[in-house]
Design an enzyme around this catalytic site. Structure first.
Site, mmCIF file in Angstrom:
data_model
loop_
_atom_site.group_PDB
_atom_site.id
_atom_site.type_symbol
_atom_site.label_atom_id
_atom_site.label_comp_id
_atom_site.label_asym_id
_atom_site.label_seq_id
_atom_site.Cartn_x
_atom_site.Cartn_y
_atom_site.Cartn_z
ATOM 1 N N GLY A 120 -0.711 -2.953 -9.420
ATOM 2 C CA GLY A 120 0.998 -2.463 -9.136
ATOM 3 C C GLY A 120 0.360 -1.226 -9.032
ATOM 4 O O GLY A 120 -0.051 -0.945 -9.033
ATOM 5 N N ASN A 121 2.201 -0.858 -9.032
ATOM 6 C CA ASN A 121 2.793 0.541 -8.660
ATOM 7 C C ASN A 121 4.002 1.177 -9.298
ATOM 8 O O ASN A 121 4.358 -0.294 -10.119
ATOM 9 C CB ASN A 121 2.304 1.233 -7.278
ATOM 10 N N ARG A 122 4.482 2.116 -8.858
ATOM 11 C CA ARG A 122 5.050 2.481 -10.326
ATOM 12 C C ARG A 122 7.031 2.649 -9.666
ATOM 13 O O ARG A 122 7.991 2.784 -10.185
ATOM 14 C CB ARG A 122 5.379 4.010 -10.893
ATOM 15 N N SER A 123 6.593 1.657 -8.671
ATOM 16 C CA SER A 123 7.980 2.051 -7.248
ATOM 17 C C SER A 123 9.270 1.065 -8.733
ATOM 18 O O SER A 123 8.561 -0.256 -8.658
ATOM 19 C CB SER A 123 7.959 0.795 -6.595
ATOM 20 N N ALA A 180 6.769 -0.181 -2.266
ATOM 21 C CA ALA A 180 5.752 -0.023 -2.474
ATOM 22 C C ALA A 180 4.800 -0.984 -2.140
ATOM 23 O O ALA A 180 4.725 -1.386 -2.852
ATOM 24 C CB ALA A 180 5.717 0.297 -3.838
#
Ligand code: CTP
Length: 416
Positions: free
Chosen positions: A214-217, A281
């Site tokens: 995943g990502n930090r958005s 994102a």
């Protein structure tokens, strides 16, 4: 009051949305009757969202409840905007070959007509005779006015401004005083009826039933855009991948997890959207295979290598398939070391994606994510800076939307 707004098939049909919205804001029950031709110019979902009622078109629907008579009998006011030369002729002759014609005949309510057609058609002896006949029977006319018409010509024939139509119609039933209330609200509603699709948050690509890439958005900027657009009158659909804040209530929320799910929903919803904003994102890669059971380190050992497959570029696909007048907006969060580097990265990304606008911001280990504020640079297709905005994510959202609303207005007046 129950108001029937008839919409007939002319370019000005999209402006009927402003008329409908104003009546709804004043608390009236608006029933829209659109002719088949009108629906070629303005979408049924838009008319339904604006009127908050089903749109009536088909004479043969609701026959059991005798709808063609019921609608007319229950109306306090009928406003037909725009009225084409064809509808004008049919009304003058009392022809009832569609639901609108039947409803007008079956009603004792005052009728207000806002004609829209080319000058030659408006001045044609047949149209003049039809309008005179209707006026002599007490039908009220507002417009047409003089101005730019569809195509290169200008002259009398342009539909009156929606505000004037509403004012005139309320005047007919003695309610003009209501208009002041709606004016204040409408000044801020420059995205009235515009269908806006916003993606927000970060997609997640599963590795196994408990883990993902995943990502930090956090989705905050996308959600701020959704709130601000809805407040300005847009019909907003928010495609939310993983988000960390509560979305607003007055939008349609669709939750997604992976890039493939996001892509499928975008494919489904983008064609009917006027504006698509890709604030999500999106994971650029997904695992080549997803384990059905939890990956165990007894099996994988000290080093675990993952094979990742590139995901499709949703934004580039949207830009390629965009229809005329549709605006496609991308976002790019970059770990740039300077404003110049940010601009250079943004410009090359814009060229790769081919979207109408790209909103750039800088991110780092401690900046950009999960914060309430943002600082962005918005570029237009050729790479020029349109705005630099900073402040709360909501105020940044409003500045971005002001650019988009202005552009939609320009495009609209170019077309009409
Ligand atoms: N985007 C997309 N599909 C992808 C990746 C990104 O639609 N597979 C969209 C994002 O929603 C965003 C824009 O493209 O609006 C830019 O995303 P970004 O991750 O910065 O771009 P990438 O093409 O992935 O470039 P980079 O190599 O810098 O990650």
């Amino acid at each position: 009051m129950r108001i029937i707004v008839g919409v007939t098939g002319g370019i000005a049909a999209y402006k009927a949305v402003g008329v409908i919205r104003a009546f709804v804001l004043l608390g009236h029950d608006v029933q829209v009757i659109a002719t088949e031709h009108a629906l070629r110019f303005v979408g049924k979902p838009t008319l339904e969202a604006m009127s908050r009622n089903n749109v009536h078109t088909d004479l043969y629907e609701g026959v059991a409840e005798v709808r063609h008579v019921a609608l007319g009998q229950s109306a306090d006011l009928i406003v037909i905007a725009p009225t084409t030369a064809n509808t004008l002729a049919k009304l003058a002759a009392g022809i009832a070959d569609d639901l609108l014609g039947n409803t007008v005949l079956a009603s004792r309510a005052p009728v207000v007509i806002a004609p829209a057609m080319h000058t030659e058609m408006w001045q044609n002896a047949a149209t003049v005779a039809n309008a005179t006949t209707l006026a002599s029977r007490g039908v009220h006319f507002v417009g047409p006015v003089s101005g730019q018409l569809t195509g290169n010509d200008s002259g009398v024939g342009r539909m009156a401004d929606p505000d004037d139509i509403v004012a005139h119609a309320l005047d007919v039933v003695g309610l003009r005083a209501e208009i002041g209330e709606v004016d204040a609200e409408r000044r801020h509603r420059d995205l009235e009826g515009v269908a806006v699709l916003i993606t927000a948050g970060g997609t997640r690509e599963p590795l196994d039933p408990v883990r993902f890439i995943g990502n930090r958005s956090s989705g905050r900027q996308g959600i701020a855009l959704a709130s601000a657009a809805a407040r300005r009158g847009a019909v907003v659909t928010l495609l939310a991948a993983h988000i960390e804040v509560e979305p607003p209530a007055d939008i349609t929320l669709v939750a997604v997890e992976t890039t493939a799910e996001l892509q499928a929903r975008v494919d489904e919803l983008a064609p009917t959207s006027d504006v698509v904003i890709m604030a999500a994102a999106v994971s650029d890669y997904r695992p080549a295979s997803v384990s059905e059971t939890k990956i165990k380190k007894e099996k994988t050992g000290d080093v675990l290598s993952l094979e990742l497959i590139k995901n499709p570029d949703i934004l580039a696909g949207l830009a390629e398939a965009a229809r005329p007048g549709q605006l496609i907006v991308g976002f790019a969060a970059e770990t740039a070391q300077s404003p110049d580097e940010l601009l250079a990265l943004g410009r090359s990304k814009l060229a790769r994606k081919g979207c109408d606008y790209l909103v750039l911001n800088t991110v780092g280990w401690s900046t950009g994510f999960a914060t309430e504020s943002n600082a962005v640079t918005m570029l237009e297709r050729a790479g020029d800076i349109v705005i630099e905005a900073q402040g709360s994510k909501l105020s940044v959202a409003d500045e971005i939307l002001t650019v988009l609303a202005g552009r939609l207005l320009e495009d609209q007046s170019d077309r009409s």
